[in-house]
Structures are given as structure tokens and as C-alpha cells.
Design an enzyme around this catalytic site. Structure first.
Site, short mmCIF file in Angstrom:
data_model
loop_
_atom_site.label_atom_id
_atom_site.label_comp_id
_atom_site.label_asym_id
_atom_site.label_seq_id
_atom_site.Cartn_x
_atom_site.Cartn_y
_atom_site.Cartn_z
N SER A 67 0.78 -1.24 0.00
CA SER A 67 0.00 0.00 0.00
C SER A 67 0.81 1.29 0.00
O SER A 67 0.25 2.37 -0.13
CB SER A 67 -0.95 0.01 1.20
OG SER A 67 -2.03 -0.87 0.97
N LYS A 70 0.11 3.64 -2.82
CA LYS A 70 -0.96 4.65 -2.80
C LYS A 70 -0.40 6.08 -2.80
O LYS A 70 -1.11 7.02 -3.14
CB LYS A 70 -1.88 4.43 -1.60
CG LYS A 70 -2.67 3.11 -1.66
CD LYS A 70 -3.56 2.95 -0.44
CE LYS A 70 -4.49 1.74 -0.58
NZ LYS A 70 -3.88 0.48 -0.13
N SER A 131 -5.98 3.33 4.43
CA SER A 131 -5.41 2.47 3.38
C SER A 131 -6.49 1.70 2.63
O SER A 131 -6.32 0.53 2.27
CB SER A 131 -4.39 1.50 3.99
OG SER A 131 -3.54 0.98 3.00
N LYS A 253 2.72 6.70 4.91
CA LYS A 253 1.90 5.57 4.48
C LYS A 253 2.55 4.24 4.83
O LYS A 253 3.74 4.05 4.64
CB LYS A 253 1.68 5.65 2.96
CG LYS A 253 0.66 4.68 2.44
CD LYS A 253 -0.75 5.07 2.85
CE LYS A 253 -1.72 3.94 2.68
NZ LYS A 253 -1.53 2.85 3.68
#
Length: 417
Positions: A67, A70, A131, A253
Site C-alpha cells: 500500500s 498509494k 489504506s 503511508k
């Protein structure tokens, strides 16, 4: 603390400005830093302003990053918003596949409902805080129309940032098998996005530099996702936001998958100086945060921040012809900053001044460009853009008047003989 660092910068510069040779100051470095071997496949720490690499471990090798992907989607979205191609209030409706993905309990998500529409702002917050995987795909649809076209855009954008080694198959970093009929054409079901930690640092730096407002979202500890009055509370997957270590982390993140392990791109603004770190392949959830703290503490314990301000003299002179003085002092053309090992005030920098031409003639105005400075840190790991040093214009510290025209002609004649 900040005043102390500024004072350090001034005293540091005073000690290092020794001129040897023509326009060059050099001081050798023999400082040995303590070793830090993080428990992760790869890691990097960079200065968010300059891109200076402060620490690196296997930083060019690509790995699955889950993730953390992202962040590239966020960059593309913010770029589209700033260009006026889409707005925060643009509404988008999920496909049946995306509804199914949003309700897959194996994955991080906010639940989406078929026939409902959601604003880009809702989806963006869900993507960065919780997320949310299906929400991320929905953002891709809003920008490019389909997942396939959005993946193509991600690949093009990565290349425009100088990232040429990445493998990109999804907007959210999911393993391809989870994407159903929205899988990128001819993609193996086990394929995942792969980036190096250096790639992720490049994306993170671009985000923070160009769209610093992203930090207003990544610092949120939770959000309430409102779907027609049905509220889903989403907690931030970044556990360092509520950590008691005073590291002041406010982004960015996490990423988790079987192939990627536990990953984390973080950023902190401590004492006015922002650092980005990226950890890939930690062994578990706690480890990615512990290793990030170890890395940040290593930097703060072993490095000082050196600031060189615009118009600060570096005590290096440029020779002048046909002037009322034979040389002119120089100052730096813009603010510079470097992380340097502690206790190396006289052993760290190489400063080279290259005049703009072999002969600089008077008259010269104060502030006029007379050359270029190249500043290198001994043992430096370089910068994420591939450069090895800092460059800035060398400006005239004062004006130099030209000599009388008759005297100038006489000198020119003497030079020619």
C-alpha cells in the site's frame, strides 16, 4: 534547539572556510559513524528539502511495497486537482468489482455500496488514513476512466519522476489476484507493485514539496467515513502518530502484504527540518515502526543540520581584471542545507568555486553572478536525484569599479605584448 542548530551552522562555516589553491577549500574527513543495520530488507532516510541521502541500506533494489503504492496515486490525484482536471467534490460510483473488493474482510477498506456515489475528498482520506483499497481504485477511475488507463498513467508518471525500475500493476498495491476483472491485462495473478525504497523516497519528496497539504490528511489519527448517514470510523494505520517518542511523525503511508512484509514511509518535521524515511520488508507490524524510530534516532544522535544562508560569505575570492581591486569576495546565491556527522566541524566539506569565465572584468555590481559553488560532503551518500553535491551561484559580495579607461588600455597593451 533550533537556535542552537543555527549557531552551530555559523561556527561550523567559520571553521571550514580555508582557501587552498585557486578558489577551492578542502578539508579531509576521517569520522567513523556508529554502524546501524536495520532489521529490514531495505531502508533509506533523506532530507525532504534537498533529497540528501543520510542513510541507505539496499536502497536501489526493488521489492513489493504493497500500500505504499498509494502515495503515487495520491501524487497523481493532487496533480489533477491542482490542474483543475478534477475537484474534491467530484463524485464517482464504484463498479460491482470494486464493491466486492471493498467488502473483502482480508483487505483494508471502507465498505462501498453499489449505486452509491462518493466524493474524491472522502475517497482520498479513506485511502491515506485507512489504506482503503477499493477507494483507491475509485480515484483511479475518476482520473482516467478505467483501472487499465490509470495504471498506464502511474507508469508514465513514475518515469517522469526519474523512476525507471518500478513494476506497477495496481493503483493500491494489492496482489493482482484480488483485482477480479479489473486486473491489468496480461498480468500474473501473483504480481505486485515493486519499487525501491529510493523510488518511494522520490515520490514522498515530490508530494511534500509540491503538495504539502497532504500532511494535513496523513497526520489524522482517524476519520469518519460517511456513506449516506452510515458512519464507518477509520483508524490511521500509522501507529507513530500517537507514539510517545517525541519524533513528531506526521505521515506518510504503511504497506503490508505476504510478499512485501511490513513497509512504512514516514516523515517528521523536527526542529524545523523535515526528514523522509522508508522501510521495506520488516518482519512484523511493530518492527516497521520500531525500525523507523531506530533510524530517526540514529540520525538525530549522530548528525547535525548545517544551514548556509543566502548572501552568506564563504570567504573565497574571484580574481578581477581592470578593476580598482584585484579580487572580489563571494557569497552564496541561495539557501543551502546539509546533514553532517557530529564532531566533524573541520573535517567534512569540500567547497569548490569555479569562476564563470577565465577572465572576469570590472565593473562588477554587487550581487552579480561571478561563478558557481560546488559543495561536497566527504563520504556523502549523494542525493536521490543522482547528484553527488550541492550547487549554487557565487555572487559578488560587493561592487568593483573599473579603472580609468586610459590605464585599462595601457594594461591591455601590456598583456598583449
Amino acid at each position: 534547539m533550533l537556535k542552537k542548530l543555527k549557531k552551530l551552522g555559523i561556527s561550523f562555516l567559520t571553521s571550514l572556510m580555508v582557501v587552498t589553491g585557486i578558489g577551492q577549500g578542502f578539508i579531509n574527513a576521517d569520522q567513523t559513524l556508529p554502524q546501524l543495520d536495520l532489521e529490514a530488507k531495505s531502508a533509506i532516510a533523506v532530507d525532504a528539502k534537498t533529497g540528501q541521502i543520510i542513510y541507505a541500506k539496499d536502497d536501489k533494489q526493488t521489492y513489493p511495497v504493497a500500500s505504499m503504492s498509494k502515495l503515487l496515486t495520491a501524487y497523481i490525484l493532487l496533480q489533477a486537482i491542482h490542474k483543475g482536471e478534477i475537484t474534491w467534490e467530484t463524485r464517482v460510483t464504484p463498479t460491482a468489482t470494486e464493491v466486492d473488493i471493498s467488502n473483502n474482510t482480508e483487505l483494508t477498506n471502507v465498505p462501498l455500496q453499489e449505486g452509491h456515489s462518493y466524493t474524491i475528498r472522502q475517497l482520498y482520506q479513506a485511502m491515506l488514513v485507512g489504506s482503503a483499497n477499493a477507494a483507491t481504485m475509485l480515484i483511479g477511475n475518476a482520473i482516467s476512466g478505467t483501472q487499465t488507463k490509470f495504471i498506464d498513467k502511474m507508469r508514465e508518471t513514475a518515469k517522469s519522476l526519474g523512476i525507471t525500475d518500478a513494476k506497477i500493476y495496481s493503483a493500491n498495491g494489492l496482489t493482482a489476484k484480488y483485482l477480479g476483472d479489473e486486473i491489468y491485462p496480461n498480468t500474473d495473478e501473483n504480481a505486485e507493485n515493486e519499487f525501491s525504497v529510493r523510488d518511494m523516497a522520490i515520490i514522498s519528496q515530490k508530494l511534500i514539496k509540491e503538495y504539502p497539504e497532504i500532511l494535513e490528511t496523513t497526520k489524522l489519527t482517524k476519520i469518519d467515513f460517511n456513506d449516506n448517514g452510515e458512519i464507518t470510523t477509520v483508524n490511521n494505520t500509522n501507529e507513530l502518530l500517537q507514539d510517545d517518542s517525541n519524533l513528531e511523525v506526521d505521515g506518510l503511508k504503511t504497506g503490508t502484504s505476504d510478499a512485501a512484509g511490513y513497509c512504512f514511509a514516514s516523515t517528521t518535521n523536527k526542529d524545523g527540518h523535515r526528514i523522509i524515511t522508508v522501510i521495506a520488508g520488516a518482519k512484523d507490524n511493530d518492527a516497521r515502526f520500531d525500525q523507523t524510530k531506530n533510524l530517526l534516532n540514529y540520525i538525530y544522535n549522530n548528525y547535525d543540520y548545517l544551514a548556509i544562508s543566502t548572501n552568506q560569505a564563504l570567504r573565497q575570492d574571484v580574481k578581477v581584471k581592470y578593476g580598482k581591486q584585484s579580487s572580489i569576495s563571494t557569497i552564496v546565491g541561495n539557501d543551502l542545507s546539509l546533514w553532517v556527522p557530529k564532531n566533524t566541524r573541520e573535517k567534512v566539506l569540500q567547497i569548490k568555486l569555479t569562476p564563470k569565465s577565465s577572465t572576469i572584468e570590472a565593473p562588477i555590481k554587487q550581487g552579480e553572478t561571478v561563478g558557481d559553488y560546488q559543495i561536497t560532503i566527504a563520504g556523502n551518500l549523494g542525493f536521490i536525484d543522482g547528484s553527488t553535491d550541492l550547487k549554487t551561484k557565487a555572487l559578488a559580495a560587493n561592487s568593483v569599479e573599473g579603472i580609468n579607461i586610459l590605464i585599462k588600455w595601457w594594461q591591455m597593451l601590456s598583456d598583449a605584448i
